[in-house]
Design a protein around this motif. Sequence first.
Motif, short mmCIF file in Angstrom:
data_model
loop_
_atom_site.label_atom_id
_atom_site.label_comp_id
_atom_site.label_asym_id
_atom_site.label_seq_id
_atom_site.Cartn_x
_atom_site.Cartn_y
_atom_site.Cartn_z
N PRO A 118 -0.44 1.66 17.08
CA PRO A 118 0.27 0.37 16.63
C PRO A 118 0.86 -0.38 17.72
O PRO A 118 0.84 -1.60 17.57
N CYS A 119 1.20 0.21 18.84
CA CYS A 119 1.92 -0.55 19.85
C CYS A 119 0.82 -1.61 20.57
O CYS A 119 1.53 -2.37 21.20
N VAL A 120 -0.37 -1.29 20.32
CA VAL A 120 -1.24 -2.24 21.00
C VAL A 120 -1.49 -3.37 20.29
O VAL A 120 -1.94 -3.32 18.85
N PRO A 121 -1.42 -4.73 20.85
CA PRO A 121 -1.59 -5.95 20.03
C PRO A 121 -3.08 -5.99 19.71
O PRO A 121 -3.96 -5.47 20.31
N ASP A 122 -3.13 -6.80 18.50
CA ASP A 122 -4.47 -7.18 18.05
C ASP A 122 -5.42 -7.71 18.99
O ASP A 122 -6.60 -7.37 19.06
N GLU A 123 -5.10 -8.77 19.63
CA GLU A 123 -5.94 -9.48 20.64
C GLU A 123 -6.32 -8.58 21.72
O GLU A 123 -7.41 -8.41 22.32
N THR A 124 -5.45 -7.57 22.24
CA THR A 124 -5.63 -6.56 23.29
C THR A 124 -6.69 -5.52 22.87
O THR A 124 -7.53 -5.27 23.61
N SER A 125 -6.67 -5.40 21.64
CA SER A 125 -7.58 -4.29 20.94
C SER A 125 -9.11 -4.92 20.97
O SER A 125 -9.87 -4.34 21.57
N LYS A 126 -9.05 -6.32 20.59
CA LYS A 126 -10.30 -6.83 20.61
C LYS A 126 -10.98 -7.00 21.89
O LYS A 126 -12.32 -6.58 22.19
N LYS A 127 -10.30 -7.14 23.05
CA LYS A 127 -10.69 -7.37 24.39
C LYS A 127 -11.17 -5.85 24.81
O LYS A 127 -12.25 -5.51 25.70
N LEU A 128 -10.29 -4.83 24.45
CA LEU A 128 -10.58 -3.39 24.79
C LEU A 128 -11.94 -3.12 24.33
O LEU A 128 -12.84 -2.45 25.00
N ILE A 129 -12.21 -3.24 22.95
CA ILE A 129 -13.32 -2.73 22.20
C ILE A 129 -14.54 -3.82 23.08
O ILE A 129 -15.64 -2.98 23.05
N SER A 130 -14.50 -4.88 23.00
CA SER A 130 -15.70 -5.69 23.45
C SER A 130 -15.74 -5.10 24.96
O SER A 130 -17.14 -5.24 25.21
N ARG A 131 -15.09 -5.04 25.91
CA ARG A 131 -15.20 -4.40 26.97
C ARG A 131 -15.92 -3.17 26.90
O ARG A 131 -16.97 -2.74 27.99
N GLY A 132 -15.51 -2.20 25.93
CA GLY A 132 -15.92 -0.93 26.18
C GLY A 132 -17.60 -0.94 25.66
O GLY A 132 -18.37 -0.22 25.97
N THR A 133 -17.76 -1.81 24.63
CA THR A 133 -19.20 -2.01 23.93
C THR A 133 -19.99 -2.55 25.04
O THR A 133 -21.22 -1.98 25.27
N GLU A 134 -19.38 -3.64 25.86
CA GLU A 134 -20.51 -4.01 27.10
C GLU A 134 -20.66 -3.08 28.04
O GLU A 134 -21.82 -2.91 28.48
N PHE A 135 -19.59 -2.19 28.33
CA PHE A 135 -20.14 -0.90 29.36
C PHE A 135 -20.93 -0.10 28.68
O PHE A 135 -21.92 0.35 29.51
N ILE A 136 -20.89 0.28 27.48
CA ILE A 136 -21.84 1.12 26.90
C ILE A 136 -23.10 0.57 26.87
O ILE A 136 -24.19 1.25 27.11
N ALA A 137 -23.45 -0.68 26.62
CA ALA A 137 -24.61 -1.25 26.50
C ALA A 137 -25.47 -1.13 27.86
O ALA A 137 -26.35 -1.21 28.05
N LEU A 138 -24.17 -1.77 28.73
CA LEU A 138 -25.17 -1.66 30.38
C LEU A 138 -25.42 -0.39 30.72
O LEU A 138 -26.21 -0.38 31.80
N HIS A 139 -24.62 0.62 30.64
CA HIS A 139 -24.87 1.91 31.39
C HIS A 139 -25.41 2.91 30.35
O HIS A 139 -25.58 3.99 30.67
N SER A 140 -26.04 2.63 29.23
CA SER A 140 -26.94 3.46 28.28
C SER A 140 -28.25 3.26 28.74
O SER A 140 -28.93 2.35 28.86
N PHE A 141 -29.07 4.51 28.66
CA PHE A 141 -30.40 4.59 29.00
C PHE A 141 -31.22 4.79 27.91
O PHE A 141 -31.49 5.31 27.17
#
Length: 115
Positions: A92-115
């Motif tokens: 709960p200590c992670v702000p809402d906007e920060t979690s959106k950025k974290l999840i979007s960057r994580g999904t981009e990373f997975i999309a770029l590095h998945s085979f």
Amino acid sequence: MLLPLTCFGSNSSKTRCKLHDTNTEMFGNTGGGYYGNNQNNGGIWRLPLFIAFYIVFLILGAAIFSAIEGPQEMQKVKSLKQMRADFLEEYPCVPDETSKKLISRGTEFIALHSF
């Protein structure tokens, strides 16, 4: 009386000649021959008809693709929203906007590095 004759095309297998005082066109191969008048019936409608067919083809293709991939995409979006809600509940200590950025960057990373 000699009629002016103009021939087009440098290809030796097929030439196109036209008599200037008539609308008769002759097509000849190297072996000779006469193919008659080259009347272009309906030629003006070919390009618009082709473009219309191509647009309909694209629309139908997009509709079929959406119908096939739509349910999977909705499931992935629902799963991602649930993962985000679980993450915010656990941290709960992670702000809402920060979690959106974290999840979007994580999904981009997975999309770029998945085979």
